[in-house]
Design an enzyme around this catalytic site. Structure first.
Site, PDB file in Angstrom:
ATOM      1  N   CYS A 135       4.204  24.913  40.324  1.00 26.17           N
ATOM      2  CA  CYS A 135       3.809  23.677  39.639  1.00 26.17           C
ATOM      3  C   CYS A 135       3.705  23.902  38.138  1.00 26.17           C
ATOM      4  O   CYS A 135       2.702  24.417  37.647  1.00 26.17           O
ATOM      5  CB  CYS A 135       2.488  23.174  40.196  1.00 26.17           C
ATOM      6  SG  CYS A 135       1.918  21.668  39.406  1.00 26.17           S
ATOM      7  N   CYS A 138       0.874  22.051  36.436  1.00 23.18           N
ATOM      8  CA  CYS A 138      -0.451  22.659  36.613  1.00 23.18           C
ATOM      9  C   CYS A 138      -0.611  23.900  35.741  1.00 23.18           C
ATOM     10  O   CYS A 138      -1.644  24.100  35.114  1.00 23.18           O
ATOM     11  CB  CYS A 138      -0.682  23.127  38.054  1.00 23.18           C
ATOM     12  SG  CYS A 138      -0.112  22.038  39.336  1.00 23.18           S
ATOM     13  N   ASP A 139       0.392  24.751  35.730  1.00 23.90           N
ATOM     14  CA  ASP A 139       0.209  26.097  35.183  1.00 23.90           C
ATOM     15  C   ASP A 139       0.992  26.390  33.907  1.00 23.90           C
ATOM     16  O   ASP A 139       0.797  27.442  33.295  1.00 23.90           O
ATOM     17  CB  ASP A 139       0.609  27.138  36.249  1.00 23.90           C
ATOM     18  CG  ASP A 139      -0.274  27.027  37.491  1.00 23.90           C
ATOM     19  OD1 ASP A 139      -1.440  26.661  37.334  1.00 23.90           O
ATOM     20  OD2 ASP A 139       0.214  27.309  38.597  1.00 23.90           O
TER      21      ASP A 139
END
Ligand code: NDP
Length: 311
Positions: A135, A138-139
């Site tokens: 992701c 997300c990261d």
């Protein structure tokens, strides 16, 4: 006698817990089967910085624990088991869990989520959360000014590579064929982005690094006489080779699309079976965000509440 409940929620990510919060506050005494990964995909990530209400960010597992506590606070009953089978042919619906315990439900909210596909390399497990992610949204932020690789040649991979290119110094896009499967417009954007390097005809065979990812071992033209192996230096390795919704047990019970995502009657969360609702990633091939999953969890609980009032 099998226990009978008004609202049975299958799955415990942001969608399931949010449905639990709403249904319990509506006095519907919901039961949540939290499954074999309580908290869902977010428990696999580290810090979450894009969920509103946490200006300093929060660890994924911690946030899901707070969702869980909030659902329990209003009386949701959480069962730490998985559901083995469902029978939606008549109401109350019959749900059987992994121990063979049967539970009857007037309404069911499915929030079983989706799982990112991985290549299946042992190194992916070894470095999960230590440089391996599925992701970018997300990261990606943790790779500012670093080098990263994205695996895949579809729209998701291109989108992730483009997103990462705004943060990272350099992005390798590792594509197993000699072309991208992504839409023309995405391909063009990727090709026009200077810090994205496309590695066609390449497969990843391993990752290396002390504790965290420091590089990947790549094979070009695998299995041909042009085959060659080389290393790339990277700090982050992002998988973007697709997701699969966790809906196998619902096959034949409700309408799924060709990829297995549950079909809902937008803008509601209703499925083709009256009294069965779906929320979160199991019904969402597009957005796949914690906040959007939580939003549909809320809607599913409201839809279930309305259904119960009408019936
Ligand atoms: P896709 O199935 O479209 O693409 C998957 C990609 O991963 C392909 O390039 C495939 O390669 C590659 N791949 C699969 N398995 C492996 C493997 N084991 N090793 C290496 N590479 C592998 O999935 P997406 O998630 O990209 O997209 C899903 C759907 O969502 C699509 O319909 C897409 O158009 C849509 N989407 C649309 C977006 C938008 O419009 N903005 C954004 C994101 C997704 P190969 O080509 O060789 O099979």
């Amino acid at each position: 006698m099998a226990e009978q409940v008004k609202v049975l929620i299958i799955g415990s990510g942001p969608a399931g817990y949010t449905a639990g919060i709403y249904a319990s506050r509506a006095n519907l005494a919901p039961v949540i089967y939290e499954g074999n990964q309580p908290g869902g995909q977010l428990t696999q990530t580290t810090e979450i910085e894009n969920f509103p209400g946490y200006p300093e960010g929060i660890q994924g597992p911690e946030m899901m624990e707070e969702f869980r506590r909030q659902a329990e606070r209003f009386g949701a009953k959480i069962i730490s088991k998985t559901v083995a089978s469902v029978d939606f042919s008549s109401r109350p619906f019959k749900v059987v869990d992994e121990d063979g315990t049967e539970i009857l439900a007037e309404t069911v909210i499915i929030s079983t989520g989706a799982s990112a596909k991985y290549l299946g390399l042992p190194d992916e497990d070894k470095y999960r959360g230590m440089g391996v992610s599925a992701c970018a949204t997300c990261d990606g932020f943790f790779y500012r000014k670093k080098q990263v690789a994205v695996v895949g040649g579809g729209d998701t991979a291109c989108e992730e590579a483009l997103y990462l290119s705004t943060l990272a110094k350099k992005v390798y896009l590792i594509v197993r064929k000699d072309y991208l499967r992504a839409s023309e417009v995405m391909q063009r954007r990727v090709r026009e982005t200077e810090n994205i390097v496309i590695l066609f005809n390449c497969n990843t065979v391993g990752l290396f690094g002390d504790e965290v990812v420091e590089g990947a071992k790549i094979v070009e033209y695998k299995g041909t006489d042009r085959e060659q192996i080389f290393d790339i230096d990277i700090d982050g390795f992002f998988l973007a080779i697709g997701h699969h919704p966790n809906t196998d047990i619902f096959k034949g019970q409700i309408d799924l699309d060709a990829e297995g995502y549950i079909i809902t009657k937008a803008p509601s969360t209703r499925t083709n079976v009256e009294g069965v609702f779906a929320a979160g990633d199991c019904a969402d091939p597009t957005y796949r965000q914690a906040i959007s999953a939580a939003g549909t969890g809320c809607r599913a609980a409201l839809d279930a509440e309305r259904f119960l009032m009408e019936h």
